[in-house]
Design a protein around this motif. Sequence first.
Motif, mmCIF file in Angstrom:
data_model
loop_
_atom_site.group_PDB
_atom_site.id
_atom_site.type_symbol
_atom_site.label_atom_id
_atom_site.label_comp_id
_atom_site.label_asym_id
_atom_site.label_seq_id
_atom_site.Cartn_x
_atom_site.Cartn_y
_atom_site.Cartn_z
ATOM 1 N N LYS A 315 0.837 -1.219 0.000
ATOM 2 C CA LYS A 315 0.000 0.000 0.000
ATOM 3 C C LYS A 315 0.870 1.267 0.000
ATOM 4 O O LYS A 315 2.077 1.194 0.173
ATOM 5 C CB LYS A 315 -0.871 0.024 1.259
ATOM 6 C CG LYS A 315 -1.921 -1.062 1.276
ATOM 7 C CD LYS A 315 -2.801 -0.870 2.488
ATOM 8 C CE LYS A 315 -3.777 -2.043 2.620
ATOM 9 N NZ LYS A 315 -4.568 -1.950 3.845
ATOM 10 N N LYS A 316 0.162 2.416 -0.133
ATOM 11 C CA LYS A 316 0.840 3.703 0.040
ATOM 12 C C LYS A 316 1.247 3.843 1.503
ATOM 13 O O LYS A 316 0.576 3.291 2.380
ATOM 14 C CB LYS A 316 -0.144 4.859 -0.243
ATOM 15 C CG LYS A 316 -0.550 4.998 -1.672
ATOM 16 C CD LYS A 316 -1.216 6.341 -1.893
ATOM 17 C CE LYS A 316 -2.710 6.264 -1.671
ATOM 18 N NZ LYS A 316 -3.497 6.887 -2.756
ATOM 19 N N LEU A 317 2.284 4.598 1.739
ATOM 20 C CA LEU A 317 2.672 4.890 3.122
ATOM 21 C C LEU A 317 2.420 6.358 3.404
ATOM 22 O O LEU A 317 2.748 7.213 2.570
ATOM 23 C CB LEU A 317 4.165 4.654 3.315
ATOM 24 C CG LEU A 317 4.672 3.229 3.400
ATOM 25 C CD1 LEU A 317 6.192 3.247 3.493
ATOM 26 C CD2 LEU A 317 4.086 2.533 4.624
ATOM 27 N N VAL A 318 1.855 6.658 4.567
ATOM 28 C CA VAL A 318 1.796 8.054 5.013
ATOM 29 C C VAL A 318 2.590 8.129 6.318
ATOM 30 O O VAL A 318 2.355 7.354 7.236
ATOM 31 C CB VAL A 318 0.350 8.575 5.183
ATOM 32 C CG1 VAL A 318 -0.271 8.854 3.822
ATOM 33 C CG2 VAL A 318 -0.529 7.600 5.954
ATOM 34 N N LEU A 319 3.572 9.039 6.355
ATOM 35 C CA LEU A 319 4.528 9.043 7.456
ATOM 36 C C LEU A 319 4.324 10.246 8.367
ATOM 37 O O LEU A 319 4.206 11.383 7.904
ATOM 38 C CB LEU A 319 5.948 9.051 6.890
ATOM 39 C CG LEU A 319 6.257 7.781 6.091
ATOM 40 C CD1 LEU A 319 7.226 8.037 4.973
ATOM 41 C CD2 LEU A 319 6.773 6.704 7.013
ATOM 42 N N LEU A 320 4.276 9.945 9.658
ATOM 43 C CA LEU A 320 3.987 10.971 10.659
ATOM 44 C C LEU A 320 5.130 11.049 11.669
ATOM 45 O O LEU A 320 5.621 10.027 12.142
ATOM 46 C CB LEU A 320 2.708 10.582 11.406
ATOM 47 C CG LEU A 320 2.198 11.565 12.460
ATOM 48 C CD1 LEU A 320 1.578 12.784 11.790
ATOM 49 C CD2 LEU A 320 1.172 10.906 13.374
ATOM 50 N N CYS A 321 5.558 12.274 11.980
ATOM 51 C CA CYS A 321 6.497 12.432 13.109
ATOM 52 C C CYS A 321 5.930 13.518 14.013
ATOM 53 O O CYS A 321 4.734 13.797 13.995
ATOM 54 C CB CYS A 321 7.905 12.744 12.634
ATOM 55 S SG CYS A 321 8.092 14.354 11.881
ATOM 56 N N ARG A 322 6.789 14.160 14.799
ATOM 57 C CA ARG A 322 6.263 15.120 15.773
ATOM 58 C C ARG A 322 5.981 16.479 15.142
ATOM 59 O O ARG A 322 4.926 17.058 15.363
ATOM 60 C CB ARG A 322 7.271 15.259 16.904
ATOM 61 C CG ARG A 322 6.770 16.032 18.081
ATOM 62 C CD ARG A 322 7.671 15.714 19.240
ATOM 63 N NE ARG A 322 7.370 16.503 20.405
ATOM 64 C CZ ARG A 322 7.996 16.316 21.565
ATOM 65 N NH1 ARG A 322 8.922 15.381 21.675
ATOM 66 N NH2 ARG A 322 7.716 17.051 22.599
ATOM 67 N N SER A 323 6.937 16.964 14.329
ATOM 68 C CA SER A 323 6.749 18.322 13.799
ATOM 69 C C SER A 323 6.792 18.381 12.276
ATOM 70 O O SER A 323 6.716 19.458 11.698
ATOM 71 C CB SER A 323 7.839 19.237 14.362
ATOM 72 O OG SER A 323 9.086 18.857 13.823
ATOM 73 N N GLY A 324 6.931 17.234 11.627
ATOM 74 C CA GLY A 324 6.901 17.233 10.167
ATOM 75 C C GLY A 324 8.267 17.342 9.517
ATOM 76 O O GLY A 324 8.352 17.638 8.326
ATOM 77 N N VAL A 325 9.331 17.099 10.268
ATOM 78 C CA VAL A 325 10.679 17.166 9.682
ATOM 79 C C VAL A 325 11.245 15.762 9.451
ATOM 80 O O VAL A 325 11.622 15.401 8.342
ATOM 81 C CB VAL A 325 11.625 18.003 10.570
ATOM 82 C CG1 VAL A 325 13.038 17.985 10.002
ATOM 83 C CG2 VAL A 325 11.118 19.435 10.648
ATOM 84 N N ARG A 326 11.258 14.956 10.514
ATOM 85 C CA ARG A 326 11.789 13.597 10.358
ATOM 86 C C ARG A 326 10.976 12.771 9.360
ATOM 87 O O ARG A 326 11.500 11.899 8.680
ATOM 88 C CB ARG A 326 11.787 12.867 11.702
ATOM 89 C CG ARG A 326 13.075 13.015 12.461
ATOM 90 C CD ARG A 326 12.925 12.486 13.857
ATOM 91 N NE ARG A 326 12.022 13.297 14.646
ATOM 92 C CZ ARG A 326 11.470 12.904 15.795
ATOM 93 N NH1 ARG A 326 11.695 11.705 16.269
ATOM 94 N NH2 ARG A 326 10.676 13.718 16.467
ATOM 95 N N SER A 327 9.661 13.049 9.292
ATOM 96 C CA SER A 327 8.824 12.266 8.371
ATOM 97 C C SER A 327 9.224 12.502 6.915
ATOM 98 O O SER A 327 9.027 11.634 6.071
ATOM 99 C CB SER A 327 7.349 12.594 8.593
ATOM 100 O OG SER A 327 7.150 13.996 8.532
ATOM 101 N N ILE A 328 9.807 13.676 6.631
ATOM 102 C CA ILE A 328 10.284 13.936 5.261
ATOM 103 C C ILE A 328 11.487 13.038 4.967
ATOM 104 O O ILE A 328 11.557 12.394 3.920
ATOM 105 C CB ILE A 328 10.663 15.424 5.086
ATOM 106 C CG1 ILE A 328 9.411 16.289 5.153
ATOM 107 C CG2 ILE A 328 11.412 15.639 3.772
ATOM 108 C CD1 ILE A 328 9.685 17.789 5.127
ATOM 109 N N ALA A 329 12.394 13.000 5.911
ATOM 110 C CA ALA A 329 13.588 12.161 5.724
ATOM 111 C C ALA A 329 13.185 10.696 5.578
ATOM 112 O O ALA A 329 13.703 9.973 4.723
ATOM 113 C CB ALA A 329 14.528 12.348 6.907
ATOM 114 N N ALA A 330 12.242 10.272 6.414
ATOM 115 C CA ALA A 330 11.804 8.876 6.366
ATOM 116 C C ALA A 330 11.085 8.584 5.042
ATOM 117 O O ALA A 330 11.246 7.508 4.462
ATOM 118 C CB ALA A 330 10.889 8.581 7.552
ATOM 119 N N ALA A 331 10.306 9.563 4.558
ATOM 120 C CA ALA A 331 9.610 9.378 3.280
ATOM 121 C C ALA A 331 10.605 9.242 2.136
ATOM 122 O O ALA A 331 10.419 8.441 1.215
ATOM 123 C CB ALA A 331 8.660 10.547 3.017
#
Length: 374
Positions: A315-331
């Motif tokens: 499936k698609k992944l939607v990635l969540l972190c605390r402030s929206g910075v780490r989730s970009i790196a993880a994406a």
Amino acid sequence: MKPIQLFDPASSTYTYVLFDQLSREAVIIDPVDEQLERDLATLQEYGLKLVWTVETHAHADHITSAGRLAELAGARTAAPLGCGIGTAGVQLQHGDTLKFGAEVLQALHTPGHTAGSMSFLWREHVFTGDTLLINGCGRTDFQSGDAKDLYRSLTQVLFALPEATTVWPGHDYQGRSFSTIGQEKAGNARIAGKTEAEFVTIMDSLQLPKPRRIDEAVPANLSSGLRQDADGVLQMLPSPAVGAHQGSYAGDVSPELAWQWVQAGEAVLVDVRTDAEREWVGFVPGAVPVAWKQWPGMAMNPEFDRQVREAAAGKKLVLLCRSGVRSIAAAKRATELGLEAYNILEGFEGDPDSNAQRGHKGGWRRRGLSWRQN
Ligand SMILES: N[C@@H](CCC(=O)N[C@@H](CS)C(=O)NCC(=O)O)C(=O)O
Ligand SMILES: [Fe+2]
């Protein structure tokens, strides 16, 4: 072809940018934290795409910007294997090469200033870090330094290069900019014509003052210049204005859209915060916890890769972190793994300051999309 030589007056450090003329792919050697803006401007001015940041060693006198350049310019990080810079994506061994366009940079292990120190060869140029300086050499009295090792590195590795090879040092404290192997072999005051014993005596009697920033610089350089928070999470910069993130992951989605996808069974929500953060701040029901402790370009984290692949299950992944910075790196990393990965804007908490200014509630929790487990 010559390298671009840049100077940091505070630490007398030389940083080098080399590039392939056709593809414009570039490498930066020994970038300095305080000169980040200058280096980004240089890349822009020459129309370069930074593909590698490289360290000659873990510096004692300044902090590298390698981690920040990886994040901002999308470069991969490389460092000598023996330097303990665990965050570097590529751990270089003697003879290893880094490619940029049609050009090749070759690593030469030249221990002595530190045990892991390397020099780098590109065409008829050698970047000697603090192994060989102009009419001098790196000190050997701290950080696993060893005068006998340095003697061997200088006489057997660097002085074995063709005499016309241009020497580009890691520092110069007297305003000189380059030299040649021939000149250093013939006239370097510390090493030319000296026996190993004479060289060791010279090095042992230097009595140089300790570098001012050594206690701060060495630990920071062991994680590519990125600071760690209390959880050991590497701190990243907010998304830069240069737009380096564009195109490197599937896109940004609002919390509402992400939640719609999850409820419709189209996407899997991956929460990349640490266990401690989730405990403290709040959980998201149904989210798969896969903590992110790296950023693009650093050493692989096989655990993250395995867990995020498993979580996606086609499936698609939607990635969540605390402030929206780490989730970009993880994406970005998930995208490198071939997954369709989206970043959830504003993270779990949102950015309290900017939300207050804009007068709306931001973030996942503020929108009532989750609750605290009890
Ligand atoms: N004064 C400088 C330190 C200079 C220094 O110790 N440089 C090292 C390189 S990290 C070195 O090997 N210097 C050799 C020399 O001065 O002969 C500072 O406080 O940062
Ligand atoms: Fe050094």
